[in-house]
Design an enzyme around this catalytic site. Structure first.
Site, PDB file in Angstrom:
ATOM      1  CD  GLU A 206     -59.582  -0.953   3.388  1.00 20.95           C
ATOM      2  OE1 GLU A 206     -58.858  -1.704   4.043  1.00 20.95           O
ATOM      3  OE2 GLU A 206     -59.207   0.105   2.882  1.00 20.95           O
ATOM      4  CG  ASP A 207     -59.390  -4.625   0.347  1.00 19.23           C
ATOM      5  OD1 ASP A 207     -59.665  -3.414   0.294  1.00 19.23           O
ATOM      6  OD2 ASP A 207     -58.328  -5.066   0.782  1.00 19.23           O
TER       7      ASP A 207
END
Ligand code: MN
Length: 732
Positions: free
Chosen positions: A88-89
């Site tokens: 996600e990051d």
């Protein structure tokens, strides 16, 4: 590298080593894999810092450690936890994870990324998102367990977040994560999540209760010592290996008691359970627990209504224990929990702890059952998201009952379940053909509510078919969705007849049987669904002769427009159509006049209303109190027509409610519960915003009339913490 960087690097390595130590059983290969995951995560997050300023990598390490230490998960989960935020990051893609760690890890990371997408990045949890979360849950239970660990660490470090963020995260935790932890049997995590949520939602009360708890610690310890000393002596004499613990209630549960039972702290602080944990072989644990029960009740008088045997019949979250409540010499009831070490560990750590004890199999079966049930509800092809939340909440929060089949097989159902629920629990076909049941040998109807311990035999007939009203008799999501799908199929079969009838009608009118004409007819008869229209045509509930007034041009149906430009035109029309009353009757004149309820003030039956003849859009119904009314009436008096509601209303009307109040624990939950338990009220949308401890909620509900709405508003006003409840006109 600077000195500060040196120190930071060492701290990171120390945290990693701590994690490694917490993974108790691991092979050389496991250690290598965990190291690899750590290195990958460290590099991926290398430029990121948390809100607190510390390097980001501390977070995945902490989450992994919670998984290993507090939930008892193994290597795969530790690896997934280390990597949980990478896709996600960071620059890493799911394909990279799969290439490095294989398919299983990639699936879990994918689930975690998706969950984060639906929960962490939306303003409020919507029903649909809730469903998605659970869909993911059914893929791999690790996803939910790691997400819980992630949330627990975020709650532990919530202090560095902004106030609004804290409130959002804390209320979500209370609404979603704590019940999930409870359902999965993660008692310690559930308690900590609740306590932390309270700490951020209501810091003052939290401080007050925890300070008082600390101050009264000595009193409690003394009580436990005196209470348990005769039991200890007897158990020692009998040669038991055991431990006695006295666990006070959690801050949150005390808070809850003060709030719901309206009693002061002083009356409940000494409510706690004495727990006797036996060190005993698995084969003997049941018998030994009962022996201890007999010792305890030799000294203290038990309350016969408060004996709970969850050893013979574990709860479906796996909880096993023997509970009794006895009278202490000081005249207070004390709960005594008797269980083995194995049971104790499962009670505190949940399912994962259980995997260590493979010889007993009940637990995994129960968990599997639960997941299967959720899957069944989710697989319903057309689930109404809000109803789903209700069904789910019911299954999640309600106490359960345990009933028996005629052969003595155990089935667990939510409290309130009926014989019909039980029939569907056995098999869809048994449910569909159920005509009644025998409970403990006595004949009962389909709607009979079951109690724990009932033995239920279902009576079926192959002539039986599910009926609309059955939906009122069932509470389980499974039964509801099965009944609905049968009803829908039936409707389709009937609708086929209606289709034929309509085709013939169109043919006789020389109109084409096409989509456009069908639309026109649906509009005219005010149907939103084709199936409903065709179904009603089949049953002659729709008067097709009315179509005769339509013009047909080149196969196309055309509604004969009568131009109404003033109230005089309208009155003339009323006379022509044989109306005696000089007004529009809303609900009755539907097919004769083109009118709509105005969205600006959103009137509902019971409101005082008038009609306004628009130039292009027929007659619009406004409330006389509508902010636009004065202007319309004063400038266009000739366009105003009288209107009233018809007596019988079957239609539901959309109304808006705005609620403000103090952002207390569980208040949103309470509000939605009241709305959904109100007969015939359906929510269309709901949104809550909270700011500095004050929340504001906008809810759109379907109601029948003003009386109906007023009674709902009254009920909402009586919720503790609610400051005001008003009706709002505009759709938000
Ligand atoms: Mn995270």
């Amino acid at each position: 590298m600077s000195v500060a960087e040196e120190i930071e690097k060492r701290e990171i390595l120390n945290a990693y080593k701590g994690l490694l130590r917490s993974v108790k059983t691991r092979s050389k290969e496991d250690t290598k894999l965990i190291r690899k995951a750590f290195d990958v995560s460290l590099d991926a997050h290398k430029d990121m810092r948390r809100k607190s300023g510390e390097p980001y990598i501390f977070h995945p390490i902490a989450v992994a450690r919670i998984c290993a230490e507090e939930i008892g998960l193994g290597t795969t989960s530790v690896i997934c936890a280390l990597l949980h935020d990478t896709v996600e990051d960071t620059y890493l893609k799911l394909e990279d994870i799969e290439a490095m760690f294989g398919k299983k890890v990639a699936t879990v990371i994918d689930g975690l990324t998706k969950i984060s997408g639906v929960i962490d990045h939306t303003e409020s949890i919507q029903a649909e998102n809730f469903r998605k979360i659970l869909l993911t849950l059914s893929e791999d239970i690790r996803v939910i367990l790691i997400k819980l660990a992630d949330r627990l660490h975020n709650m532990r470090t919530l202090v560095s977040m902004k106030r609004e963020k804290q409130l959002k995260i804390a209320s979500e935790t209370l609404f979603l994560y704590a019940p999930l932890a409870h359902r999965l049997g993660l008692y310690n995590i559930k308690t900590e999540l609740e306590d932390l949520s309270l700490k951020f939602q209501d810091p003052e009360t939290y401080e007050e209760i925890s300070t008082k708890l600390k101050k009264t610690q000595a009193v409690r310890s003394r009580f436990i010592r005196t209470f348990s000393s005769p039991i200890k002596r007897a158990l020692d004499e009998l040669g038991f290996k055991y431990e006695i613990k006295g666990r006070p209630k959690s801050t949150f549960s005390i808070y809850n008691k003060i709030k719901t039972k309206h009693v002061p702290f002083e009356e409940i602080y000494d409510l706690f359970a004495i727990r006797i944990v036996l060190d005993v072989e698995p084969q003997k644990e049941k018998a030994e627990c009962w022996r201890v029960y007999s010792v305890v009740t030799d000294f203290y008088q038990p309350n016969p209504d408060r004996l709970r045997d969850w050893i013979s019949m574990p709860k479906s979250n796996g909880y096993e224990s023997l509970h009794t409540t006895v009278m202490s010499p000081s005249g207070k009831w004390v709960e005594v929990q008797i269980r083995s070490k194995r049971m104790d560990e499962i009670a505190e750590k949940g399912l994962a702890a259980h995997w260590k004890y493979k010889e007993s199999n009940n637990y995994e079966n129960n968990l599997e059952n639960w997941i299967t049930k959720i899957r069944e509800v989710l697989e319903n092809p057309d689930p109404n998201a809000l109803e789903f939340i209700d069904d789910f909440k019911l299954n999640l929060f309600a106490e359960e009952i345990v009933v028996f089949t005629p052969k003595g097989e155990i089935k667990s159902l939510p409290a309130g379940a009926t014989s019909l629920d039980f029939a569907f629990e056995i098999h869809t076909k048994v449910g569909a053909q159920c005509i009644g049941a025998k409970v403990n040998g006595k004949l009962v109807p389909l709607s009979h509510e079951l109690k724990s311990g009932d033995q239920v035999e279902i009576i079926t007939s192959n002539k039986q078919k599910p009926k609309e009203e059955w939906l009122k008799y069932v509470v389980t999501g499974k039964a509801k969705s099965k009944i609905k799908s049968v009803l829908k199929d039936e409707k389709r079969i009937i609708a086929a007849d209606g289709k034929e009838k309509l085709e013939k009608k169109l043919e006789s009118m020389k109109a084409e049987n096409n989509h456009q004409n069908l639309r026109e007819i649906m509009n005219y008869y005010k149907y939103n669904s084709e199936i409903d229209l065709l179904h009603d045509i089949a049953l002659d509930l729709v008067n097709l002769d009315k179509l005769n007034k339509f013009n047909v041009e080149k196969g196309k149906l055309k509604h004969p427009q009568t131009i109404i430009n003033s109230n005089r035109d309208f009155e003339k029309l009323l006379k022509e159509r044989g109306k005696t009353e000089e007004m529009l009757v809303i609900g009755e004149d539907m097919d004769q006049f083109d009118y709509k309820l105005s969205p600006c003030c959103n009137p509902i039956p019971g409101d005082e209303v008038f009609g306004f003849i628009t130039i292009h859009d027929g007659i619009k119904i406004h409330k006389t109190s509508c902010p636009n009314a004065v202007e319309l009436m004063s400038n266009y008096a000739y366009r105003i027509v009288k209107a009233r509601w018809t007596g019988q209303q079957k239609i539901a009307f959309l109304a808006g409610i705005k609620i403000t109040g103090l952002d207390g624990v569980g208040i949103v939950n309470k509000i939605t519960q009241i709305i959904s338990s109100e007969l015939n009220v359906n929510m269309r949308s709901i949104s809550f915003d909270s700011n500095d401890g004050v929340f504001e909620g906008n809810i759109m509900v379907y109601v029948h009339d003003t009386n109906h709405l007023t009674s709902l508003l009254q009920k909402l006003k009586s919720v503790n913490g609610v400051i005001s409840v008003i009706r709002i006109d505009h759709h938000s």
